[in-house]
Structure formats: C-alpha cells, structure tokens
Design an enzyme around this catalytic site. Structure first.
Site, PDB file in Angstrom:
ATOM      1  N   GLY A  86       0.592  -5.022   0.857  1.00 26.78           N
ATOM      2  CA  GLY A  86      -0.623  -5.023   0.035  1.00 26.78           C
ATOM      3  C   GLY A  86      -0.407  -5.677  -1.331  1.00 26.78           C
ATOM      4  N   ALA A 101       0.872  -1.174   0.000  1.00 29.22           N
ATOM      5  CA  ALA A 101       0.000   0.000   0.000  1.00 29.22           C
ATOM      6  C   ALA A 101       0.911   1.227   0.000  1.00 29.22           C
ATOM      7  CB  ALA A 101      -0.874  -0.016   1.241  1.00 29.22           C
ATOM      8  N   GLU A 125       4.592  -5.306   7.110  1.00 30.34           N
ATOM      9  CA  GLU A 125       3.852  -4.272   7.858  1.00 30.34           C
ATOM     10  C   GLU A 125       4.379  -4.065   9.270  1.00 30.34           C
ATOM     11  OE1 GLU A 125       2.463  -6.566   5.964  1.00 30.34           O
ATOM     12  OE2 GLU A 125       0.893  -5.687   4.724  1.00 30.34           O
TER      13      GLU A 125
END
Ligand code: DAK
Length: 256
Positions: free
Chosen positions: A110, A65, A133
């Site tokens: 992502g 992301a 993450e």
C-alpha cells in the site's frame, strides 16, 4: 481535528504531509485514512497551496497496509477497508494541485501504491520499492495492478507483483517508477526545490496540465488531443497566460 498520524506543515505555497507512525513503519490503518481524508477536505478549497508533498517519518515511507489491523478483518470489514482506501487514493490522484511523493525509505505494498497515486516520485538512494502482497497470499488492493502497469509497463508490473521482490531505488529509477534519486540527507531539500519551482507558476497551466494528462490517459488519442486543444483555447481568456506571453516579448519576468 487533532492528528495523531499526520504531521502537516504549510508554508510558501507548499503543503508537506509527513506520515508519522514509525513504530509500525508508517503502515496505513483506518485512522490514517480518516485523518488523510480530513486533511484533503481542508486542503481542496485552499487557493494559496499550489503543491502537496507526501513523505514518511523514519526508515519507511510506508511499509504497506497495516497487516496487524487487516488480520482481524472479516469479509465485510475487508471490503470497507478496501473501498475507503481506494476512494482516498483516487481522490489524491485527482487533486487539482500536483502531488510529489518524497520517498525516504520502504515503499511497499500500500505504500508503493500511495506513492503511485502521487503525480511523481523523488526518492532517497536508500529507498526500496515493491508489491509484496503475494507473500501474504493476497493481491494488491489499492490499484497497483493498474497504476504500476501504466507507470512502469506491463512487464515490470507483472514482474514486481508476481515475484513480490523488493527492488532498489536504482532499479525503481530504471523502470520509471521513480523520476529522480537524491542522497538520503538531501531528499527534502531537493523535493522542496522542485515543489517551489512548480508552485511559482501563477497561472492555471499547472493544474490544467495535470488534469488533461490524467484524464487523457484513459481516452483515445484523437479525443484526448481535442480535449487539449479545447483547454489550450480557453487559456486565451486567462490574464496569467497573456501576462506570460507579454513578459517574454518584453524580456522581463512575468508578474503573477
Ligand atoms: N503492517 C503492520 N506493521 C508493520 C508493517 C505493516 N505493513 N510493516 C512493518 N510493520 C511493523 C513490524 O511488525 C514491526 O513491529 P514490532 O514488531 O516492532 O511491533 C515494526 O513495524 C518494524 O518492522 P520490522 O521489525 O519488520 O523492521 P525491519 O527493518 O526488520 O523490516 C520490512 C522492514 C519493511 C522489510 C518489514 O517490516 C516488512 O517486510 N514489512 C511488511 C511489508 C509488507 O508486506 N507490506 C505489504 C503489506 S500488505 C487491499 C488494500 C491494500 C492492500 C491489500 C488489500 N484491499 C483493498 C483488499 C495492501 C496490502 C499491503 O500493503
């Protein structure tokens, strides 16, 4: 719609979407999700497209992301970004036709989650996978906690998410995250061969198999087997199924 991030090519029953934002390693931002949903709106009703392929331009499939966009978000914006992305990935997973991720490079965060929302993954030997993450002080937000454990097993999901390690394509193959590896320059050729092979099946058997495999995974075994039997029975009303069996008995190729 004029696409800025997606490059779309549809030919011979196969649609190829290339995510093209190489300066940010194809990181997923709001604009990507808008464009991708628009593309799915156009794709869903099309009967002539039998397989979708997703790949990335440059050295990344998708590096995650978009951190540069997320860093400015408040809680409400974060929630909106999350639900928009989750809905998009669910929509992709539930698409009637099979979706192949052609993983050309980094599939991180992502990006790995996008690849996992596809039906299977073919990767360049140079691709890299991971859920980093934890390095950003966050948990995965596009269902890696659920899809990764279903695809690669709970131990591998916990290992990847808790360590934030990036793994090689060989290791991704070993844990079942990837189905096949290719030489980097052969990736699209190999993927297109597979896509054409699946697309050549003219019956409902491909989308029906996808639907019952995907639906059945969250059902009990008996209930899911009954669903298979019901769908199996329905095929006997389908001319394409009859043609497939007749062609075998008549020692010829089916005409679909
Ligand atoms: N976002 C934004 N920009 C990115 C990016 C990303 N994820 N990854 C790379 N870039 C940008 C870099 O900032 C750099 O930009 P410039 O400095 O040139 O302007 C450019 O792409 C090239 O990157 P590098 O210079 O870093 O390239 P290298 O070859 O040296 O390194 C790398 C490649 C992939 C190892 C490195 O770029 C990297 O570590 N990237 C970040 C990978 C990462 O941490 N990905 C996970 C992102 S977090 C949620 C939903 C989803 C998520 C979370 C919550 N909710 C719903 C709540 C998902 C989170 C993630 O995916």
């Amino acid at each position: 719609m004029n696409y800025e991030i997606l490059k779309i090519n549809i030919a011979d029953r196969v649609a190829v979407v290339t995510i093209s934002r190489p300066s940010a390693l194809n990181a997923l931002n709001t604009n990507f999700f808008k464009e991708f949903n628009h593309f799915l709106d156009d794709l869903e009703p099309r009967e002539d497209v039998k397989v979708l392929v997703i790949t990335g331009e440059g050295k990344a499939f998708v590096a995650g992301a978009d951190i540069a966009e997320m860093v400015h978000m408040n809680s409400d914006e974060g929630y909106a970004f999350s639900t928009f992305g989750q809905r998009t990935f669910d929509r992709l997973e539930q698409l009637r036709i099979p979706v192949i991720a052609a993983v050309n490079g980094y599939a991180l965060g992502g990006g790995c989650e996008l690849a996992m929302a596809c039906d299977f993954r073919i990767a360049s030997k140079l691709a890299k996978f991971g859920q980093p993450e934890m390095n950003l002080g966050m948990i995965p937000g596009y269902a890696a906690t659920q899809r990764l454990s279903r695809i690669a097993g709970i131990g591998n999901a916990l290992y990847l998410i808790l360590t934030a390690d990036t793994i090689s394509a060989d290791d991704a193959l070993r844990i079942g995250l990837v189905q096949k590896l290719t030489e980097p320059e052969m990736l699209m050729e190999e993927v297109m061969k597979l896509a054409s092979k699946i697309a050549a099946n003219g019956s409902q058997a491909v989308p029906t198999s996808k639907r019952i495999i995907r639906t059945g995974i969250s059902m009990g075994f008996q209930e899911a087997s009954e669903m298979e039997a019901v769908e199996f029975g329905k095929q006997f009303n389908d001319e394409a199924t009859k043609e497939g069996m007749k062609a075998f008995l008549e020692k010829r190729k089916p005409t679909w």
